[in-house]
Each structure stands twice: as C-alpha cells, then as structure tokens.
Design an enzyme around this catalytic site. Sequence first.
Site, PDB file in Angstrom:
ATOM      1  N   GLU A  51      21.532 -58.069  15.489  1.00 36.46           N
ATOM      2  CA  GLU A  51      21.641 -59.269  16.766  1.00 36.46           C
ATOM      3  C   GLU A  51      22.826 -58.682  17.829  1.00 36.46           C
ATOM      4  O   GLU A  51      22.572 -58.786  19.095  1.00 36.46           O
ATOM      5  CB  GLU A  51      21.980 -60.405  16.089  1.00 36.46           C
ATOM      6  CG  GLU A  51      20.720 -61.171  15.247  1.00 36.46           C
ATOM      7  CD  GLU A  51      21.416 -62.312  14.341  1.00 36.46           C
ATOM      8  OE1 GLU A  51      20.554 -63.504  14.412  1.00 36.46           O
ATOM      9  OE2 GLU A  51      22.392 -62.211  13.828  1.00 36.46           O
ATOM     10  N   SER A  53      26.800 -67.113   6.157  1.00 38.59           N
ATOM     11  CA  SER A  53      27.171 -68.108   6.936  1.00 38.59           C
ATOM     12  C   SER A  53      28.396 -68.916   5.947  1.00 38.59           C
ATOM     13  O   SER A  53      28.381 -69.042   5.145  1.00 38.59           O
ATOM     14  CB  SER A  53      26.028 -69.073   6.928  1.00 38.59           C
ATOM     15  OG  SER A  53      26.195 -70.432   7.202  1.00 38.59           O
ATOM     16  N   ASN A 109      22.822 -62.399   6.881  1.00 40.14           N
ATOM     17  CA  ASN A 109      22.336 -62.286   8.196  1.00 40.14           C
ATOM     18  C   ASN A 109      22.325 -61.043   8.745  1.00 40.14           C
ATOM     19  O   ASN A 109      23.075 -59.963   8.501  1.00 40.14           O
ATOM     20  CB  ASN A 109      23.223 -63.126   9.129  1.00 40.14           C
ATOM     21  CG  ASN A 109      22.848 -64.789   8.792  1.00 40.14           C
ATOM     22  OD1 ASN A 109      21.695 -64.863   8.281  1.00 40.14           O
ATOM     23  ND2 ASN A 109      24.066 -65.414   8.876  1.00 40.14           N
ATOM     24  N   TYR A 129      36.122 -43.401  50.987  1.00 36.77           N
ATOM     25  CA  TYR A 129      36.718 -44.285  49.876  1.00 36.77           C
ATOM     26  C   TYR A 129      37.024 -45.632  50.324  1.00 36.77           C
ATOM     27  O   TYR A 129      37.457 -45.898  51.504  1.00 36.77           O
ATOM     28  CB  TYR A 129      38.007 -43.529  49.469  1.00 36.77           C
ATOM     29  CG  TYR A 129      38.691 -44.411  48.273  1.00 36.77           C
ATOM     30  CD1 TYR A 129      38.260 -44.205  47.158  1.00 36.77           C
ATOM     31  CD2 TYR A 129      39.674 -45.455  48.577  1.00 36.77           C
ATOM     32  CE1 TYR A 129      38.881 -45.105  45.873  1.00 36.77           C
ATOM     33  CE2 TYR A 129      40.297 -46.330  47.521  1.00 36.77           C
ATOM     34  CZ  TYR A 129      39.784 -46.014  46.221  1.00 36.77           C
ATOM     35  OH  TYR A 129      40.344 -46.746  45.362  1.00 36.77           O
ATOM     36  N   LYS A 178      36.042 -49.371  37.003  1.00 34.07           N
ATOM     37  CA  LYS A 178      36.644 -48.985  35.992  1.00 34.07           C
ATOM     38  C   LYS A 178      36.016 -49.626  34.595  1.00 34.07           C
ATOM     39  O   LYS A 178      35.670 -49.038  33.567  1.00 34.07           O
ATOM     40  CB  LYS A 178      38.212 -49.221  35.774  1.00 34.07           C
ATOM     41  CG  LYS A 178      38.976 -48.632  36.949  1.00 34.07           C
ATOM     42  CD  LYS A 178      38.738 -46.869  36.816  1.00 34.07           C
ATOM     43  CE  LYS A 178      39.515 -46.400  37.931  1.00 34.07           C
ATOM     44  NZ  LYS A 178      38.925 -46.787  39.280  1.00 34.07           N
ATOM     45  N   THR A 202       0.475 -54.772  17.512  1.00 38.79           N
ATOM     46  CA  THR A 202       0.606 -55.079  18.984  1.00 38.79           C
ATOM     47  C   THR A 202       0.619 -56.673  19.211  1.00 38.79           C
ATOM     48  O   THR A 202       0.087 -57.379  18.109  1.00 38.79           O
ATOM     49  CB  THR A 202      -0.716 -54.380  19.701  1.00 38.79           C
ATOM     50  OG1 THR A 202      -1.754 -55.409  19.140  1.00 38.79           O
ATOM     51  CG2 THR A 202      -0.840 -53.033  19.369  1.00 38.79           C
ATOM     52  N   HIS A 203       1.259 -57.141  20.314  1.00 43.41           N
ATOM     53  CA  HIS A 203       1.330 -58.575  20.443  1.00 43.41           C
ATOM     54  C   HIS A 203       1.959 -59.345  19.246  1.00 43.41           C
ATOM     55  O   HIS A 203       1.940 -60.283  18.903  1.00 43.41           O
ATOM     56  CB  HIS A 203       0.132 -59.244  20.888  1.00 43.41           C
ATOM     57  CG  HIS A 203      -0.557 -58.510  22.002  1.00 43.41           C
ATOM     58  ND1 HIS A 203      -0.645 -58.908  23.233  1.00 43.41           N
ATOM     59  CD2 HIS A 203      -1.402 -57.471  21.852  1.00 43.41           C
ATOM     60  CE1 HIS A 203      -1.413 -57.974  23.931  1.00 43.41           C
ATOM     61  NE2 HIS A 203      -1.766 -57.261  23.038  1.00 43.41           N
ATOM     62  N   SER A 206      45.558 -51.719  38.948  1.00 45.71           N
ATOM     63  CA  SER A 206      44.503 -51.354  38.070  1.00 45.71           C
ATOM     64  C   SER A 206      45.069 -50.755  36.781  1.00 45.71           C
ATOM     65  O   SER A 206      44.339 -50.259  36.050  1.00 45.71           O
ATOM     66  CB  SER A 206      43.380 -50.367  38.652  1.00 45.71           C
ATOM     67  OG  SER A 206      44.109 -49.161  39.058  1.00 45.71           O
ATOM     68  N   LYS A 244      22.759 -67.435   2.888  1.00 49.63           N
ATOM     69  CA  LYS A 244      22.565 -66.453   3.970  1.00 49.63           C
ATOM     70  C   LYS A 244      23.177 -65.248   3.864  1.00 49.63           C
ATOM     71  O   LYS A 244      24.105 -64.804   3.512  1.00 49.63           O
ATOM     72  CB  LYS A 244      23.068 -67.346   5.530  1.00 49.63           C
ATOM     73  CG  LYS A 244      22.426 -68.415   5.768  1.00 49.63           C
ATOM     74  CD  LYS A 244      20.914 -68.388   6.148  1.00 49.63           C
ATOM     75  CE  LYS A 244      20.491 -67.823   7.153  1.00 49.63           C
ATOM     76  NZ  LYS A 244      21.172 -68.674   8.521  1.00 49.63           N
ATOM     77  N   GLN A 300      37.912 -49.152  43.064  1.00 49.21           N
ATOM     78  CA  GLN A 300      38.668 -49.587  41.860  1.00 49.21           C
ATOM     79  C   GLN A 300      38.124 -50.382  40.770  1.00 49.21           C
ATOM     80  O   GLN A 300      38.257 -50.153  39.702  1.00 49.21           O
ATOM     81  CB  GLN A 300      39.946 -49.859  42.100  1.00 49.21           C
ATOM     82  CG  GLN A 300      41.099 -50.392  41.157  1.00 49.21           C
ATOM     83  CD  GLN A 300      42.415 -50.463  41.810  1.00 49.21           C
ATOM     84  OE1 GLN A 300      43.161 -49.791  41.976  1.00 49.21           O
ATOM     85  NE2 GLN A 300      43.004 -51.700  41.706  1.00 49.21           N
ATOM     86  N   ASN A 325      42.520 -40.680  45.955  1.00 48.09           N
ATOM     87  CA  ASN A 325      40.975 -40.672  46.046  1.00 48.09           C
ATOM     88  C   ASN A 325      40.181 -39.709  45.387  1.00 48.09           C
ATOM     89  O   ASN A 325      39.263 -39.876  44.718  1.00 48.09           O
ATOM     90  CB  ASN A 325      40.647 -40.787  47.593  1.00 48.09           C
ATOM     91  CG  ASN A 325      41.052 -41.899  48.160  1.00 48.09           C
ATOM     92  OD1 ASN A 325      41.902 -42.819  47.736  1.00 48.09           O
ATOM     93  ND2 ASN A 325      41.014 -41.887  49.779  1.00 48.09           N
TER      94      ASN A 325
HETATM   95  N1  ARG Z   1      43.449 -47.024  41.407  1.00 43.03           N
HETATM   96  C1  ARG Z   1      42.631 -46.485  42.706  1.00 43.03           C
HETATM   97  C2  ARG Z   1      41.043 -46.311  42.181  1.00 43.03           C
HETATM   98  O1  ARG Z   1      41.030 -46.672  41.051  1.00 43.03           O
HETATM   99  C3  ARG Z   1      42.842 -45.169  43.025  1.00 43.03           C
HETATM  100  C4  ARG Z   1      42.587 -44.769  44.461  1.00 43.03           C
HETATM  101  C5  ARG Z   1      43.459 -45.494  45.357  1.00 43.03           C
HETATM  102  N2  ARG Z   1      43.471 -44.888  46.703  1.00 43.03           N
HETATM  103  C6  ARG Z   1      44.024 -45.479  47.616  1.00 43.03           C
HETATM  104  N3  ARG Z   1      43.904 -44.921  48.774  1.00 43.03           N
HETATM  105  N4  ARG Z   1      44.525 -46.604  47.390  1.00 43.03           N
HETATM  106  O2  ARG Z   1      40.196 -46.241  42.725  1.00 43.03           O
END
Ligand code: ARG
Length: 443
Positions: free
Chosen positions: A271, A258, A266, A298, A306, A136-137, A10, A264, A303, A91
């Site tokens: 948006e 545009s 815009n 956990y 993120k 309204t509406h 990750s 244009k 993971q 964890n």
């Molecule tokens: N990269 C992991 C996460 O974002 C960290 C925790 C990983 N723990 C494990 N026992 N593999 O959640």
Amino acid sequence: MSSFHDFNKSIEIDEFLWDAEIEASKAYAKALFKAGILDKKEFNSIKKALKKIKVNKNPNSFEDVHMAVLNLLIQKTGNSGKKLHTGRSRNEQVATDERIWLKEKIFEISKEIKELQRVIVKIAEKNFGVIIPGYTHLRQAQPVLFSHYIMSLFWKMQRGEERLLEALKRVDELPLGCGAFAGSSIPIDRNLLKKELRFSKISENSIDSVSDRNFILEVLFALSLILLDLSRYAEDFIIFSSEEFSFIYFEDFEKFGSSMMPHKANPDIFELIRAKAGKIFGYLTSLYIVLKGTPISYNKDMQEDKIPLKEGVDTAFNTIRAFKEMLEKLKINKEEIRRKMGYLVYSTDIVDYLIEKGMNFEDAYATVKKLCEFSKRENIPFDCITLKKYKEFSSLFEKDVYLIFSPESSVRKKKTYGSTHPAWVKFQIDKAKEVLKNTKNKL
Ligand code: ARG
C-alpha cells in the site's frame, strides 16, 4: 537573525550536497592553483582543511551548503581560504553539486533495479509451470503461466533502468567554470575540473549550464515511471493476496496487523509503495511549476529544487528496495489458483478450435458467444456439456473438444514469440538472464 534569513536559507535541506561541495571545492582549488591564483602552500592548506570540514559542525547559521563549507574553510585556513571563491559563483556550484550527487544515486538505483530483476527471474524459474487465470478489466480472461506474468515486470524494469541511464547522459555534464552565468575571467581549466570530478563532458554554454534543471526533471520522470509500474504490481499483489483471491501470500504481512482487529495481516508495504508513486509524481510536478516562467539564467526560485531532488530520488530508491524485499518473500498457493480458475477462460480456445476445423473467425466467435450464454444460463461448465449439445451449436464439434479444458493445453496452444507458451516463457527467462549477465560484465 531576521525572518528573511530563515526564509532565504536552504541549509537544512541542501546539507545532502555536503560531500559533493567538498569534492567540487577541492577540484576548484586545483584549477585556481593551475591558474596561478593559489600558490602551492595555499592550495595544500585548502586541500588539507577541506578534508576536515565535517557536516556535523553545526553549520545552521549559514545560508546554504556552499556558504557553510566556504566559511568553515576560512575559519580553518584564514587568508588561503579567502581566495577559494575567486571567479566562482554559487550558481555553478549548486548545479555541479547536484549533478555529482545525482550521478552516484543513479548508479545506486540502477544496481537496485538489477537486484529486483534477479529476484523476478528467480521467482519465474522457481514457479515455472504454475498457471494462473490472467486478467483484463480485472475479469478472468485467459490462462497464463505465473512466470510469464511476473516476467512482465522484468521487462518494465529493464526499460525503466534504460530510461534512467539515458537521463544520466544529460546529468553527466559539468557546469563548474561557468561563473555566475557569463563565465569566469580567471583562466579556469574546465577540462582539469572535468577530469578531477569524473564527468564525461563539460557544458558548452555557461548561460545554459547554470539555468538548467531539466536534468533533475528527466531523472524524476524516469523514476516516476518505475514507481508507476511498481505501484500497479503492488496493487495486483494486494488483490491477489486478499482472502477473495488467495493466489499468493507474503509472510511479512503478519508483521503488519491491526491495533484493534487481532486477525489482520495487512499488505502495508505494498500500500505504501502504491502511495510513494503518487508522492514522486508530486515532486516532479512541483519542480515543473517552480521552473516554469523563471527567466534565464539563475533565479532564487531554483533553490526550491532541493526537496523534489532529494526526496524524489530517496523515495524511488527506498521503494524499489522495499518492493524487492517483499517479492523475495512471495509464496504461491497453487491449489487455490487451480480452484479459482473459472472454466470461461477457455472460450477463446474454443473459438480457435472451430477455426482449426475450418470455420471463419466471425462465425466461430458468434457460436462460442452463444455457447457461453447457454453455459452461464444453465450453469453447466464447458467440460460437462454433452457432445450432442455441442453439436447443436456446430456440427464441427468432435470428442476432442474436451481436450481444450485444461490450463496446460491452453497455454500450449499459444504459438507467438513473447507468448505464454512454456517454451517461449523459458526462452524469455533465458534471454533475461543473458541481459543480467551482460550488465554484470559492464559494471
Ligand atoms: N542555495 C542556492 C540554491 O540552492 C545556491 C545558489 C545561490 N545563488 C545566489 N546567487 N543567491 O540555488
């Protein structure tokens, strides 16, 4: 490297937790020192080395931010670094880092909301007295002060920020010291960690603490409501600035033309604001689905929190800022507003007029409904209908009926607290300024 390594890692996405990871590692080293696992020399060498570990060291071969920092530390300190992970688990680290990062971001967003509210108050004061047809509406309904309209956003943002700060209470709880989920056999002083990392409290249950991600959901939910509101005003501004309305204008539109149609200008930014709201709902939903059904405590599924966390929070911040910057450029076209105010917006005022003269509501409503039908059919606006004709609808009509037909007298008729009567709107603006002053004192 196997494809599993790539699938499992990750590091590309959790790099944003780098500073938090360093901070939490420093605090943990201090707790290990207090617990007698590290001696003074080892603690100092870890502290010194942590300061130097930089994110641009290309940590790509590591699984995640925790492994990267730990391994780079070991490269720098050798045996001392090898002790840092004593009694510690990723964890608890990931949950801690996320909370450290999120606390900071909540303060940044809260400041940005206050800035936006300041701009709203400025606009409300600058354009005090301008009256628009309220909708309204998306049909013309009743005249309202433009300041009243724009102040409605102030209070929505106030509640938005309140929700965010309410969520902060749940974010501000420290997991570190929980180990993998059962706690640590090393006597880690969690109160020391709390003080070092500036948390308000430590979590009560290690299993609860490493398994919880609801704090992210709660923040994303609070942010999603803020963006939901902004997307609705963005939609209003797109409509109100269209050729058909021309009530308002933003100079910045000239920047977004545009590539094919030279004329244009815009409303791209509004948006995009509208679309960003959709994006954050997606992040919120995706995290609900990632977590749903994961057993306690956990699981690696977590993971995948993120992207919702990082992108959701960044999207919210950038959207609020873009909205604020656009709002600073708002220009009002009073003449066009006046021209587009249809006379039918006074129908409710005529009902009120008849009630004042003694008629009951139901009869007054029915009378004015007939009057509206007549006026639309014959194409005669209210102020051009003769008194003789008015009297055919009700004998209660007098010469003073013609005083009704101005936006100013319409708004002045409102009496209730929080209404669009200029005195109440002024009161509301003063109250908003008080709110802003009080938050300033608190920060
Ligand atoms: N990269 C992991 C996460 O974002 C960290 C925790 C990983 N723990 C494990 N026992 N593999 O959640």
